[in-house]
Design an enzyme around this catalytic site. Structure first.
Site, PDB file in Angstrom:
ATOM      1  N   CYS A  94      53.302  55.162  44.253  1.00  0.00           N
ATOM      2  CA  CYS A  94      52.565  56.407  44.015  1.00  0.00           C
ATOM      3  C   CYS A  94      51.754  56.789  45.253  1.00  0.00           C
ATOM      4  CB  CYS A  94      51.726  56.289  42.738  1.00  0.00           C
ATOM      5  SG  CYS A  94      51.313  57.922  42.077  1.00  0.00           S
ATOM      6  N   HIS A 179      54.409  53.815  38.615  1.00  0.00           N
ATOM      7  CA  HIS A 179      53.508  52.658  38.614  1.00  0.00           C
ATOM      8  C   HIS A 179      54.187  51.454  37.950  1.00  0.00           C
ATOM      9  CE1 HIS A 179      49.649  54.500  39.902  1.00  0.00           C
ATOM     10  NE2 HIS A 179      50.278  55.614  39.530  1.00  0.00           N
ATOM     11  N   GLU A 181      53.373  48.548  37.973  1.00  0.00           N
ATOM     12  CA  GLU A 181      52.380  47.550  37.525  1.00  0.00           C
ATOM     13  C   GLU A 181      51.816  47.894  36.143  1.00  0.00           C
ATOM     14  OE1 GLU A 181      51.797  50.058  39.394  1.00  0.00           O
ATOM     15  OE2 GLU A 181      49.694  50.702  39.297  1.00  0.00           O
TER      16      GLU A 181
END
Ligand code: GLN
Length: 218
Positions: A94, A179, A181
């Site tokens: 990002c 993302h 994560e």
């Protein structure tokens, strides 16, 4: 140590991969947790000195202007460029992807458009087919995400949304708009670690060859 570990060939032994997560701003803790789950030693990186001995680096999401300013303020750009020049991989996610582009650190031969999906669909989730992580689709979380506006011929597009590249690989730099994560799917981080492992083996091979050359001369 399990019996399987004992069967690992000698060149794969040694210390765990050491993966830095740029911790100037943004979502670094979740990346560090995932890398730890995959068996890496995850380190928060804020100073040029912290780059010594890193096998890979993650530049997380957040706010790209803030991250860029922190990189400038803390004098990190030369260390990041040296990391890549030394054949060590990076994953930019990002805002981290924006920071890697031609107009920022120049680590990928691509131009990134910020907030590309517009206000209406600023944040969304979708299932992506992502080259290099196997056939199962990946749940991807986009938050005010960028896309790749243009890229050079050497850049490999790994995934697209509506025809726009949202995950690419340029040499040993991986960049994605979303993302990884924020779900419990570890495959993007595992891909980074696979590239880092191959790069480390290459360095070890080159060092061994250099050692033999020296031996031959002496
Ligand atoms: N929109 C942010 C930027 O342009 C990136 C958002 C994110 O990292 N989730 O910097």
């Amino acid at each position: 140590m399990s019996a399987d570990d004992a069967a690992v060939p000698p060149q794969r032994e040694g210390r765990r991969l050491r993966v830095g997560v740029l911790a100037s701003q943004g979502g670094f803790a979740a990346h560090a947790r995932m890398l730890g789950e995959l068996g890496a030693e995850a380190l928060e990186v804020r100073t040029p000195g912290a780059f010594a001995d890193l096998d890979a680096l993650v530049i997380p999401g957040g706010e790209s202007t803030t991250i860029s300013k922190a990189i400038e303020r803390d004098g990190l750009a030369p260390a990041i460029r040296a990391h890549v020049a030394g054949g060590r991989p990076i994953l930019g996610t990002c805002a981290g992807m924006i920071v890697c582009d031609r107009e920022h650190l120049g680590l990928i031969d691509a131009t990134v458009r910020r907030n590309a999906f517009g206000r209406q669909i600023a944040s969304f989730e979708t299932d992506l087919e992502l080259a290099g992580i196997g056939p199962d689709s990946l749940r991807a979380v986009f938050i005010r995400a960028p896309w790749i506006e243009s890229h050079g011929g050497e850049v490999e597009v790994l995934a697209t949304v509506d025809g726009h590249p949202v995950a690419i690989r340029d040499g040993r730099v991986l960049a994605c708009s979303f993302h990884p994560e924020l779900t419990d799917d570890l495959r993007v981080h595992a891909l980074l670690m696979a590239i880092a492992t191959a790069a480390r083996e290459e360095r070890a091979g080159a060092e061994a060859a250099a050692g033999e050359d020296r031996g031959g001369q002496g």
